[in-house]
Design an enzyme around this catalytic site. Structure first.
Site, PDB file in Angstrom:
ATOM      1  N   LYS A 203       0.865  -1.187   0.000  1.00  0.00           N
ATOM      2  CA  LYS A 203       0.000   0.000   0.000  1.00  0.00           C
ATOM      3  C   LYS A 203       0.890   1.221   0.000  1.00  0.00           C
ATOM      4  CE  LYS A 203      -2.967   2.301   3.282  1.00  0.00           C
ATOM      5  NZ  LYS A 203      -3.875   2.103   4.397  1.00  0.00           N
TER       6      LYS A 203
HETATM    7  C1  R5P Z   1      -2.799   5.015   7.639  1.00  0.00           C
HETATM    8  O1  R5P Z   1      -1.780   4.599   8.055  1.00  0.00           O
HETATM    9  C2  R5P Z   1      -3.943   4.219   7.727  1.00  0.00           C
HETATM   10  O2  R5P Z   1      -3.438   2.930   7.709  1.00  0.00           O
HETATM   11  C3  R5P Z   1      -4.997   4.322   6.635  1.00  0.00           C
HETATM   12  O3  R5P Z   1      -5.527   3.042   6.499  1.00  0.00           O
HETATM   13  C4  R5P Z   1      -4.525   4.739   5.286  1.00  0.00           C
HETATM   14  O4  R5P Z   1      -3.825   5.933   5.332  1.00  0.00           O
HETATM   15  C5  R5P Z   1      -5.682   4.841   4.294  1.00  0.00           C
HETATM   16  O5  R5P Z   1      -6.562   5.794   4.683  1.00  0.00           O
HETATM   17  P1  R5P Z   1      -6.687   7.188   3.939  1.00  0.00           P
HETATM   18  O6  R5P Z   1      -7.304   6.880   2.605  1.00  0.00           O
HETATM   19  O7  R5P Z   1      -7.580   8.003   4.811  1.00  0.00           O
HETATM   20  O8  R5P Z   1      -5.327   7.756   3.784  1.00  0.00           O
END
Ligand code: R5P
Length: 294
Positions: A203
């Site tokens: 990710k």
């Molecule tokens: C961040 O470390 C979190 O794991 C979130 O899951 C990730 O950032 C995704 O969320 P967003 O789309 O709000 O950035």
């Protein structure tokens, strides 16, 4: 008792038809064991090869983030629309009904918050992940963070070791510190390091220039985080550009649960990710849903 007379008759048993030996639809996963592939196939739709993950694990470092104050009200109604949910074990047990049968990307690393220095983390017990029926183990990896890079790489390594024993894939979550530039050069390096250390999925963040270099040089599927809240049009354009340039989906949080119409946003993002819908059409879908036209 079945009688044994015709056990080896061979009639109509496919003689002359070679047994099919299919490949696997996700890159970097062909040599994984059956359990790993089964779990990945629950997260990534085997038809589109992509996923829309709903992330609501922010509270573990940020506390009651806007939109997550009452997850029973804001998040639970969204779960049915997600391909996979990403959250902590606390949230799973406290808020998420165990009746959705959605794959869980379990936040497997835990650590320091925004009040101190992020990314000083440890990892959980694999038996706990197994009890919670996790389909993936999400571990934070802070490449380029001089203070915490080493500990987070060790966490990734331990997670891959234990996840492999249990047949549970690992999601390496690239944490990008404020001091680091989120350009293709950095993101490609970080994603590649995470994949080389055994993560089955990475990710990371989208970048406007040369994002294709990031996906191209990463031997496992990439999903993008949404990042902080953007106007819906921009968030949908980002999702479209990311999948058009090789991302295998999104792991999105704030751009969904902080939207005026979170369900509308889920539907719009899904159209882009699974059906390659153009951002303007997806925005129309979002607006229609928001205005009660669905
Ligand atoms: C961040 O470390 C979190 O794991 C979130 O899951 C990730 O950032 C995704 O969320 P967003 O789309 O709000 O950035």
């Amino acid at each position: 008792m079945p009688d044994g007379d015709n056990v080896q008759s061979g009639k109509g048993a496919g003689i002359g038809t070679p047994q099919k030996s299919d490949g696997y639809f996700l890159k970097g996963a062909s040599n994984l064991d059956w359990g790993m592939k089964d779990r990945l196939s629950r997260i990534f739709n085997p038809k589109s090869g992509r996923t829309v993950m709903l992330a609501f694990d922010h509270g573990y470092i940020m506390g009651p983030t806007t939109g997550l104050e009452r997850m029973d009200l804001s998040i639970v109604p969204l779960i049915e629309y997600a391909d996979c949910i990403m959250c902590t074990r606390g949230t799973l047990r406290q808020v998420v009904p165990p009746t959705f049968n959605k794959p869980v990307s379990l936040r497997f690393s835990a650590g320091t918050t925004i009040l101190t220095s992020l990314n000083d983390e440890c990892i959980m017990d694999i038996q706990e992940a197994s009890r919670l029926n996790a389909s993936m183990l999400a571990v934070m990896v802070a490449i380029g963070d001089a203070e915490h890079e080493a500990v987070t790489i060790r966490n990734l390594t331990k997670t891959v070791d234990i996840g492999t024993q249990y047949g549970i894939p690992t999601l390496g979550v690239n944490a990008v510190g404020k001091e680091l530039k989120r350009d293709a050069r950095y993101l490609a390096l970080a994603a590649r390091v995470v994949a080389e250390n055994g993560a089955n999925v990475v990710k990371t963040y989208y970048c406007d220039d040369d994002f294709e270099q990031v996906t191209n040089a990463c031997p496992v599927p990439i999903v993008i985080a949404g990042g902080k809240k953007l106007p819906e049009k921009e968030a949908l354009e980002m999702a479209y550009k990311a999948v058009s340039q090789g991302a295998r989906g999104v792991d999105m949080g704030r751009n969904i649960f902080q939207s005026d119409s979170p369900v509308g946003m889920m539907l719009a993002v899904k159209e882009i990710v699974h059906n390659n819908e153009k951002p303007d059409k997806a925005l129309q879908l979002y607006n229609d849903y928001k205005n009660g036209k669905h």
